[in-house]
Write a protein that holds these residues in place. Sequence first.
Motif, PDB file in Angstrom:
ATOM      1  N   ALA A 137     -53.538   1.303  -0.185  1.00 60.40           N
ATOM      2  CA  ALA A 137     -52.990   1.305  -1.536  1.00 60.40           C
ATOM      3  C   ALA A 137     -51.927   2.396  -1.658  1.00 60.40           C
ATOM      4  N   VAL A 138     -50.901   2.118  -2.438  1.00 57.00           N
ATOM      5  CA  VAL A 138     -49.905   3.127  -2.791  1.00 57.00           C
ATOM      6  C   VAL A 138     -50.108   3.454  -4.264  1.00 57.00           C
ATOM      7  N   PHE A 139     -50.342   4.733  -4.561  1.00 54.33           N
ATOM      8  CA  PHE A 139     -50.637   5.120  -5.935  1.00 54.33           C
ATOM      9  C   PHE A 139     -49.867   6.371  -6.324  1.00 54.33           C
ATOM     10  N   GLN A 140     -49.811   6.609  -7.629  1.00 52.37           N
ATOM     11  CA  GLN A 140     -49.152   7.803  -8.164  1.00 52.37           C
ATOM     12  C   GLN A 140     -50.085   8.991  -8.023  1.00 52.37           C
ATOM     13  N   LEU A 141     -49.617  10.039  -7.398  1.00 50.55           N
ATOM     14  CA  LEU A 141     -50.448  11.217  -7.208  1.00 50.55           C
ATOM     15  C   LEU A 141     -50.647  11.937  -8.541  1.00 50.55           C
ATOM     16  N   ASP A 149     -52.694   5.874 -10.884  1.00 48.96           N
ATOM     17  CA  ASP A 149     -52.431   4.441 -11.046  1.00 48.96           C
ATOM     18  C   ASP A 149     -51.854   3.858  -9.755  1.00 48.96           C
ATOM     19  N   VAL A 150     -52.188   2.600  -9.493  1.00 42.67           N
ATOM     20  CA  VAL A 150     -51.841   1.947  -8.223  1.00 42.67           C
ATOM     21  C   VAL A 150     -50.620   1.047  -8.383  1.00 42.67           C
ATOM     22  N   PHE A 151     -49.630   1.235  -7.501  1.00 37.45           N
ATOM     23  CA  PHE A 151     -48.427   0.401  -7.494  1.00 37.45           C
ATOM     24  C   PHE A 151     -48.642  -0.903  -6.724  1.00 37.45           C
ATOM     25  N   GLY A 152     -49.465  -0.867  -5.702  1.00 37.28           N
ATOM     26  CA  GLY A 152     -49.693  -2.061  -4.896  1.00 37.28           C
ATOM     27  C   GLY A 152     -50.710  -1.785  -3.818  1.00 37.28           C
ATOM     28  N   LEU A 179     -45.429   0.566   1.473  1.00 41.10           N
ATOM     29  CA  LEU A 179     -44.807   1.792   0.975  1.00 41.10           C
ATOM     30  C   LEU A 179     -43.312   1.598   0.764  1.00 41.10           C
ATOM     31  N   VAL A 180     -42.652   0.980   1.721  1.00 37.55           N
ATOM     32  CA  VAL A 180     -41.216   0.731   1.594  1.00 37.55           C
ATOM     33  C   VAL A 180     -40.924  -0.125   0.361  1.00 37.55           C
ATOM     34  N   ASP A 181     -41.752  -1.145   0.133  1.00 39.32           N
ATOM     35  CA  ASP A 181     -41.562  -2.008  -1.039  1.00 39.32           C
ATOM     36  C   ASP A 181     -41.686  -1.204  -2.339  1.00 39.32           C
ATOM     37  N   VAL A 182     -42.703  -0.352  -2.407  1.00 41.50           N
ATOM     38  CA  VAL A 182     -42.920   0.426  -3.630  1.00 41.50           C
ATOM     39  C   VAL A 182     -41.766   1.406  -3.856  1.00 41.50           C
ATOM     40  N   VAL A 183     -41.319   2.085  -2.807  1.00 38.61           N
ATOM     41  CA  VAL A 183     -40.194   3.009  -2.961  1.00 38.61           C
ATOM     42  C   VAL A 183     -38.962   2.258  -3.457  1.00 38.61           C
ATOM     43  N   GLY A 184     -38.730   1.060  -2.919  1.00 39.98           N
ATOM     44  CA  GLY A 184     -37.603   0.251  -3.381  1.00 39.98           C
ATOM     45  C   GLY A 184     -37.712  -0.109  -4.852  1.00 39.98           C
ATOM     46  N   GLU A 185     -38.934  -0.417  -5.287  1.00 43.75           N
ATOM     47  CA  GLU A 185     -39.148  -0.759  -6.699  1.00 43.75           C
ATOM     48  C   GLU A 185     -38.962   0.453  -7.603  1.00 43.75           C
ATOM     49  N   ILE A 186     -39.411   1.612  -7.154  1.00 43.42           N
ATOM     50  CA  ILE A 186     -39.194   2.834  -7.936  1.00 43.42           C
ATOM     51  C   ILE A 186     -37.704   3.112  -8.069  1.00 43.42           C
ATOM     52  N   ALA A 187     -36.975   2.951  -6.976  1.00 41.52           N
ATOM     53  CA  ALA A 187     -35.530   3.181  -7.006  1.00 41.52           C
ATOM     54  C   ALA A 187     -34.822   2.206  -7.941  1.00 41.52           C
ATOM     55  N   ALA A 191     -40.786  -0.715 -10.689  1.00 40.36           N
ATOM     56  CA  ALA A 191     -42.159  -0.449 -10.255  1.00 40.36           C
ATOM     57  C   ALA A 191     -43.117  -0.419 -11.441  1.00 40.36           C
ATOM     58  N   VAL A 192     -44.282  -1.033 -11.234  1.00 41.66           N
ATOM     59  CA  VAL A 192     -45.340  -1.040 -12.250  1.00 41.66           C
ATOM     60  C   VAL A 192     -46.631  -0.572 -11.597  1.00 41.66           C
TER      61      VAL A 192
END
Length: 308
Positions: A137-141, A149-152, A179-187, A191-192
Amino acid sequence: MSTDLRIVFAGTPEVAVPSLRALVAAGARVVAVVTRPDAPLGRKRVLTPSPVAQAADELGIPVVKAAKLDDDATSRIAAFAPDLGVIVAYGGLVREPLLSAPAHGWINLHFSLLPAWRGAAPVQRSLMAGDAVTGAAVFQLVPALDAGDVFGQIEYAPGDDETAGDVLAALAERGSALLVDVVGEIAAGTAVATPQQGEPTLAPKLGLADGLLDFTLPADEVLARFRGVTPEPGAHTTLAGERFKIHAARRHAGRSLAPGAVEAIKGGILVGTATEAIMIERVQPAGKAAMAADAWLRGQRADVELGS
């Protein structure tokens, strides 16, 4: 990935390397890498950079080596003016003011399906518990342990013979893509992140005692513990009161022996449990090198019982 986000990546062991390489390959702007200091390795205790430090050096990325993320490390990291922090198995906690220093905070690739197995040894504890499915899981620290909260997330079903080392290697690769997908969405601003759902379980760091195999338990439980503690801290039993390491073991249906009793078989030895016997293929007696289990048994002058 097309992004101007200035990213600081924090990680130390080999399982963090695929994520660093994947981010760079995807075009992420990794301006610095944070990792633990060089550690003594091998019999000669030679100071050796962490796997992440070595990868960063190959990629030409500046490295900050810090045993903990204290005020000094915070100042050194802040000098790179990061927009986002990414952490994968760094080996230390990110606290304020570093936690809020990047505009987008920090995200963490964690090797479990949160909120299951929050802590230092998620894959190991999951296997020891007999979970059929694990994941990443990739989440917000956030300040609370692995509670953001979890991004994916992705799921992974380990094979019957996969150890913690095998599963971690698989999740390191699969998780890097997530992780790459989530970073791309944040950029991209898309990202949700959603709150974790369910009752948390904890995954504290393993110690040497966690590797002890109890052959009075059913075979499934013995093998679950073996898989969870292999390769670290390592599975072991006792033989004549001395530690006896077990490097390779697997299921072997159709034969029962008394718990701890040993019998020769082609390619290894059978060891009894509370249910069916399990097959052990590689062992390491106290004070000796690892060897094939059947070769070890042939060298014994009398009947032996593991767990004695």
